[in-house]
Structures are given as structure tokens and as C-alpha cells.
Motif scaffolding. Structure first.
Motif, PDB file in Angstrom:
ATOM      1  N   VAL A   5      80.684 103.648 -22.858  1.00  0.00           N
ATOM      2  CA  VAL A   5      81.707 104.630 -23.220  1.00  0.00           C
ATOM      3  C   VAL A   5      82.811 103.901 -23.966  1.00  0.00           C
ATOM      4  CG1 VAL A   5      83.358 106.335 -22.375  1.00  0.00           C
ATOM      5  CG2 VAL A   5      81.173 106.013 -21.185  1.00  0.00           C
ATOM      6  N   SER A   6      83.003 104.232 -25.224  1.00  0.00           N
ATOM      7  CA  SER A   6      84.032 103.576 -26.029  1.00  0.00           C
ATOM      8  C   SER A   6      85.411 104.068 -25.612  1.00  0.00           C
ATOM      9  CB  SER A   6      83.806 103.861 -27.511  1.00  0.00           C
ATOM     10  OG  SER A   6      84.842 103.289 -28.288  1.00  0.00           O
ATOM     11  N   THR A   7      86.290 103.127 -25.291  1.00  0.00           N
ATOM     12  CA  THR A   7      87.654 103.481 -24.871  1.00  0.00           C
ATOM     13  C   THR A   7      88.662 103.336 -26.001  1.00  0.00           C
ATOM     14  OG1 THR A   7      87.986 101.207 -24.103  1.00  0.00           O
ATOM     15  CG2 THR A   7      87.189 102.805 -22.507  1.00  0.00           C
ATOM     16  N   GLY A   8      88.225 102.811 -27.130  1.00  0.00           N
ATOM     17  CA  GLY A   8      89.141 102.698 -28.258  1.00  0.00           C
ATOM     18  C   GLY A   8      90.006 101.443 -28.248  1.00  0.00           C
ATOM     19  N   TYR A   9      89.738 100.526 -27.319  1.00  0.00           N
ATOM     20  CA  TYR A   9      90.510  99.285 -27.296  1.00  0.00           C
ATOM     21  C   TYR A   9      89.941  98.283 -28.296  1.00  0.00           C
ATOM     22  CZ  TYR A   9      92.386 101.087 -22.901  1.00  0.00           C
ATOM     23  OH  TYR A   9      92.983 101.859 -21.958  1.00  0.00           O
ATOM     24  N   GLY A  10      90.762  97.378 -28.767  1.00  0.00           N
ATOM     25  CA  GLY A  10      90.296  96.377 -29.713  1.00  0.00           C
ATOM     26  C   GLY A  10      91.372  95.362 -30.035  1.00  0.00           C
ATOM     27  N   TRP A  11      90.980  94.343 -30.769  1.00  0.00           N
ATOM     28  CA  TRP A  11      91.925  93.326 -31.236  1.00  0.00           C
ATOM     29  C   TRP A  11      92.397  93.703 -32.641  1.00  0.00           C
ATOM     30  CZ3 TRP A  11      89.288  87.993 -29.807  1.00  0.00           C
ATOM     31  CH2 TRP A  11      89.171  87.927 -28.412  1.00  0.00           C
ATOM     32  N   GLY A  12      93.673  93.613 -32.866  1.00  0.00           N
ATOM     33  CA  GLY A  12      94.228  93.987 -34.160  1.00  0.00           C
ATOM     34  C   GLY A  12      94.442  92.775 -35.063  1.00  0.00           C
ATOM     35  N   PHE A  13      93.943  92.844 -36.296  1.00  0.00           N
ATOM     36  CA  PHE A  13      94.138  91.785 -37.288  1.00  0.00           C
ATOM     37  C   PHE A  13      94.601  92.434 -38.595  1.00  0.00           C
ATOM     38  CE2 PHE A  13      90.740  90.284 -34.488  1.00  0.00           C
ATOM     39  CZ  PHE A  13      91.254  89.065 -34.061  1.00  0.00           C
ATOM     40  N   ARG A  14      95.288  91.634 -39.370  1.00  0.00           N
ATOM     41  CA  ARG A  14      95.696  92.152 -40.685  1.00  0.00           C
ATOM     42  C   ARG A  14      94.474  92.337 -41.570  1.00  0.00           C
ATOM     43  NH1 ARG A  14      95.645  88.339 -44.651  1.00  0.00           N
ATOM     44  NH2 ARG A  14      95.629  86.130 -44.013  1.00  0.00           N
ATOM     45  N   LYS A  15      94.568  93.271 -42.479  1.00  0.00           N
ATOM     46  CA  LYS A  15      93.461  93.579 -43.370  1.00  0.00           C
ATOM     47  C   LYS A  15      93.131  92.381 -44.244  1.00  0.00           C
ATOM     48  CE  LYS A  15      91.899  97.099 -46.654  1.00  0.00           C
ATOM     49  NZ  LYS A  15      92.278  98.339 -47.385  1.00  0.00           N
ATOM     50  N   GLY A  16      91.805  92.044 -44.302  1.00  0.00           N
ATOM     51  CA  GLY A  16      91.357  90.932 -45.128  1.00  0.00           C
ATOM     52  C   GLY A  16      91.540  89.569 -44.491  1.00  0.00           C
ATOM     53  N   ALA A  17      91.779  89.507 -43.172  1.00  0.00           N
ATOM     54  CA  ALA A  17      91.979  88.212 -42.508  1.00  0.00           C
ATOM     55  C   ALA A  17      90.724  87.357 -42.663  1.00  0.00           C
ATOM     56  CB  ALA A  17      92.294  88.436 -41.034  1.00  0.00           C
ATOM     57  N   PRO A  18      90.851  86.100 -43.134  1.00  0.00           N
ATOM     58  CA  PRO A  18      89.667  85.270 -43.404  1.00  0.00           C
ATOM     59  C   PRO A  18      88.934  84.825 -42.149  1.00  0.00           C
ATOM     60  CG  PRO A  18      91.679  83.999 -43.694  1.00  0.00           C
ATOM     61  CD  PRO A  18      92.106  85.416 -43.485  1.00  0.00           C
ATOM     62  N   PHE A  19      89.594  84.825 -41.005  1.00  0.00           N
ATOM     63  CA  PHE A  19      88.962  84.355 -39.761  1.00  0.00           C
ATOM     64  C   PHE A  19      88.299  85.474 -38.971  1.00  0.00           C
ATOM     65  CE2 PHE A  19      93.565  84.889 -39.343  1.00  0.00           C
ATOM     66  CZ  PHE A  19      93.625  85.956 -38.460  1.00  0.00           C
ATOM     67  N   LEU A  20      88.371  86.723 -39.452  1.00  0.00           N
ATOM     68  CA  LEU A  20      87.835  87.851 -38.698  1.00  0.00           C
ATOM     69  C   LEU A  20      86.326  87.726 -38.492  1.00  0.00           C
ATOM     70  CD1 LEU A  20      88.217  90.585 -37.339  1.00  0.00           C
ATOM     71  CD2 LEU A  20      88.024  91.664 -39.591  1.00  0.00           C
ATOM     72  N   ARG A  21      85.602  87.354 -39.535  1.00  0.00           N
ATOM     73  CA  ARG A  21      84.147  87.241 -39.423  1.00  0.00           C
ATOM     74  C   ARG A  21      83.749  86.181 -38.395  1.00  0.00           C
ATOM     75  NH1 ARG A  21      79.900  86.017 -44.447  1.00  0.00           N
ATOM     76  NH2 ARG A  21      77.999  86.023 -43.154  1.00  0.00           N
ATOM     77  N   ARG A  22      84.479  85.055 -38.404  1.00  0.00           N
ATOM     78  CA  ARG A  22      84.164  83.977 -37.466  1.00  0.00           C
ATOM     79  C   ARG A  22      84.427  84.422 -36.018  1.00  0.00           C
ATOM     80  NH1 ARG A  22      80.799  80.072 -36.327  1.00  0.00           N
ATOM     81  NH2 ARG A  22      81.741  78.364 -35.132  1.00  0.00           N
ATOM     82  N   ILE A  23      85.496  85.139 -35.790  1.00  0.00           N
ATOM     83  CA  ILE A  23      85.812  85.633 -34.443  1.00  0.00           C
ATOM     84  C   ILE A  23      84.746  86.618 -33.972  1.00  0.00           C
ATOM     85  CG2 ILE A  23      87.423  87.078 -33.141  1.00  0.00           C
ATOM     86  CD1 ILE A  23      89.690  85.735 -34.569  1.00  0.00           C
ATOM     87  N   ASN A  24      84.290  87.487 -34.865  1.00  0.00           N
ATOM     88  CA  ASN A  24      83.229  88.430 -34.499  1.00  0.00           C
ATOM     89  C   ASN A  24      81.946  87.703 -34.112  1.00  0.00           C
ATOM     90  OD1 ASN A  24      84.789  90.723 -34.904  1.00  0.00           O
ATOM     91  ND2 ASN A  24      84.211  90.902 -37.062  1.00  0.00           N
ATOM     92  N   GLU A  25      81.623  86.627 -34.839  1.00  0.00           N
ATOM     93  CA  GLU A  25      80.412  85.862 -34.522  1.00  0.00           C
ATOM     94  C   GLU A  25      80.519  85.211 -33.147  1.00  0.00           C
ATOM     95  OE1 GLU A  25      79.989  83.071 -37.655  1.00  0.00           O
ATOM     96  OE2 GLU A  25      79.135  84.527 -39.087  1.00  0.00           O
ATOM     97  N   VAL A  26      81.664  84.611 -32.844  1.00  0.00           N
ATOM     98  CA  VAL A  26      81.847  83.942 -31.553  1.00  0.00           C
ATOM     99  C   VAL A  26      81.803  84.960 -30.415  1.00  0.00           C
ATOM    100  CG1 VAL A  26      83.453  82.611 -30.138  1.00  0.00           C
ATOM    101  CG2 VAL A  26      83.147  82.027 -32.558  1.00  0.00           C
ATOM    102  N   LYS A  27      82.437  86.119 -30.606  1.00  0.00           N
ATOM    103  CA  LYS A  27      82.398  87.168 -29.580  1.00  0.00           C
ATOM    104  C   LYS A  27      80.963  87.622 -29.325  1.00  0.00           C
ATOM    105  CE  LYS A  27      85.250  90.558 -29.923  1.00  0.00           C
ATOM    106  NZ  LYS A  27      86.031  91.662 -30.555  1.00  0.00           N
ATOM    107  N   GLN A  28      80.190  87.774 -30.383  1.00  0.00           N
ATOM    108  CA  GLN A  28      78.799  88.188 -30.235  1.00  0.00           C
ATOM    109  C   GLN A  28      77.985  87.132 -29.501  1.00  0.00           C
ATOM    110  OE1 GLN A  28      77.828  91.193 -30.993  1.00  0.00           O
ATOM    111  NE2 GLN A  28      75.721  90.866 -30.309  1.00  0.00           N
ATOM    112  N   TRP A  29      78.242  85.853 -29.794  1.00  0.00           N
ATOM    113  CA  TRP A  29      77.544  84.775 -29.091  1.00  0.00           C
ATOM    114  C   TRP A  29      77.866  84.808 -27.597  1.00  0.00           C
ATOM    115  CZ3 TRP A  29      79.085  80.396 -33.048  1.00  0.00           C
ATOM    116  CH2 TRP A  29      78.334  80.568 -34.226  1.00  0.00           C
ATOM    117  N   LEU A  30      79.114  85.009 -27.260  1.00  0.00           N
ATOM    118  CA  LEU A  30      79.519  85.047 -25.851  1.00  0.00           C
ATOM    119  C   LEU A  30      78.851  86.202 -25.116  1.00  0.00           C
ATOM    120  CD1 LEU A  30      83.351  84.287 -26.182  1.00  0.00           C
ATOM    121  CD2 LEU A  30      81.557  82.739 -25.410  1.00  0.00           C
TER     122      LEU A  30
END
Length: 232
Positions: free
Chosen positions: A128-153
């Protein structure tokens, strides 16, 4: 000689029957657990419900297109958590709630020092999606890397492992606090749990007691055989 052996066989059979009967009557049969919505709505006389939050879980049930989920939604009873858990303890009732929330609640309030709890958590889970999330500025260069690490965990199971460890630590602290206000035995069990030791009770010694009874029974039969059977 033949009569003596038949007597021993009869005594052994009677003792085995009485032991089995006592064990069957002493230990109540446990009903099959409920793990899915299909099993829940298929049980006659069962009820279920939610807490009065009317949040994401309520909207998920309300907006689902699944016939099974909609049937569950039609039978939902909205009650305080305490009242839900009282009815769960009484039997034939299910509380539909958040996984880690109920795990923490059961571990801290309905689990003893040996890890036993009378409550069961179903294995079926719904996202059930609660709508929570981490907020980053648009176009942040580290966003893709953070998504990969979260997926690995998540794929490695570390998130569930850390949450389970956190729940157990929090539950142990809660039990220690409750035991501090209790009697001497509760305080001793709490101190033992804090040190990683386990205070043995009758429940842990059942196997030894059964072996003692069985051994004593065979010894008695042997003595009886010595007294009854003719000596050469």
C-alpha cells in the motif's frame, strides 16, 4: 510364562493409551492459520477490521478493483487497536494493519521472555503506497546512484533484517520496563533476558519430564515382570 508376557503387554498397551489420551486432552488442537484474504472470507463466523485512521489502507481497500478485496472491505469493522487485539485473542477475528507496526506491538506486549506469543501474523502481504519519499532537487546527479543502492539493500534483505533487529531491541526494552514494575520472578527473567540468558520454566523441561515418566514406567514394568514371572 506366556500369561506373564501377555500381562506385561496389556499393561504397556494400557499405559500407552492413557498417556496418549491425556496428551490429546491436555493440549488443545490449534486451528489452521489464516494467511490470505480468500481464507479470511471463507471462514464461517470470522470478523475483521481496521483502526479508525481512515488513511492509505482505507483508501486502498475502498478503491480496489479486486472482488475479493472489495468483499473484505464490505465486512470491515472500524475499532480501536486495543479492542481489535482483545477480539483477536478471543478468537475468530483478524486485525488488518501495517506489518512492522503490528510486529513491534506483538513483540513488546504479547511476547514473553522465551519468545512465545499467542498471536499469529499472516504470511500474505499487500503493498500500500503511503506517498512517503525522499525529496531531491530536480536533475540531481546523485539520484540514480542512490536509487541503485536502495534497490541493492532491498534485494539483499538488509532492510528487513535491520527492521527486525530494531523491533526485537525495542520489544526487549519494553518488556524490561514492564517487568521492572512486576514481582521478583519477572525482574529475574528481565535481568536474564538482558544478559542473554534464558530462565528455564516448566515449558522448557517438558521433554525431560516425559523421558522421566517413560523411563519410570519401563522400570516399573521390569520390576513387575521380576515379581510376576516364574524364576528358573
Amino acid at each position: 510364562m506366556l500369561v506373564g508376557w501377555w500381562l506385561l503387554f496389556g499393561l504397556l498397551t494400557a499405559a500407552t493409551y492413557r498417556s496418549s489420551l491425556i496428551a490429546h486432552l491436555s493440549v488443545p488442537a490449534m486451528s489452521a492459520p489464516v494467511d490470505t484474504f480468500e481464507e479470511l472470507i471463507g471462514r464461517a463466523g470470522w470478523s475483521w477490521g481496521l483502526e479508525p485512521t481512515y488513511g492509505a489502507e482505507w483508501e486502498w481497500f475502498k478503491g480496489s478493483a479486486s472482488p475479493t478485496v472489495r468483499k473484505v472491505f464490505q465486512g470491515i469493522e472500524v475499532l480501536p487497536t486495543k479492542e481489535h487485539l482483545q477480539r483477536v485473542m478471543a478468537g475468530s477475528h483478524a486485525l488488518l494493519t501495517w506489518k512492522f507496526y503490528i510486529q513491534s506491538l506483538i513483540a513488546s506486549r504479547f511476547t514473553d521472555a522465551s519468545g512465545y506469543t499467542p498471536l499469529y501474523i499472516g504470511r500474505s502481504q499487500q503493498y500500500v503506497s503511503t506517498g512517503y519519499g525522499w525529496g531531491f532537487r530536480k536533475g540531481a546527479p546523485f539520484l540514480r546512484r542512490i536509487n541503485e543502492v536502495k534497490q541493492w539493500l532491498l534485494e539483499a534483505g538488509l532492510v528487513n533484517y535491520w527492521l527486525d533487529d530494531l523491533i526485537q531491541a525495542s520489544a526487549q526494552a519494553a518488556r524490561m520496563k514492564q517487568a521492572a514494575a512486576g514481582g521478583t520472578e519477572q525482574k529475574e527473567q528481565a535481568r536474564a533476558a538482558e544478559d542473554g540468558r534464558l530462565v528455564l520454566g516448566l515449558g522448557h523441561l517438558q521433554t525431560a519430564m516425559y523421558l522421566l515418566v517413560v523411563g519410570s514406567g519401563f522400570a516399573f514394568l521390569g520390576l513387575l515382570g521380576e515379581l510376576v514371572l516364574p524364576h528358573h
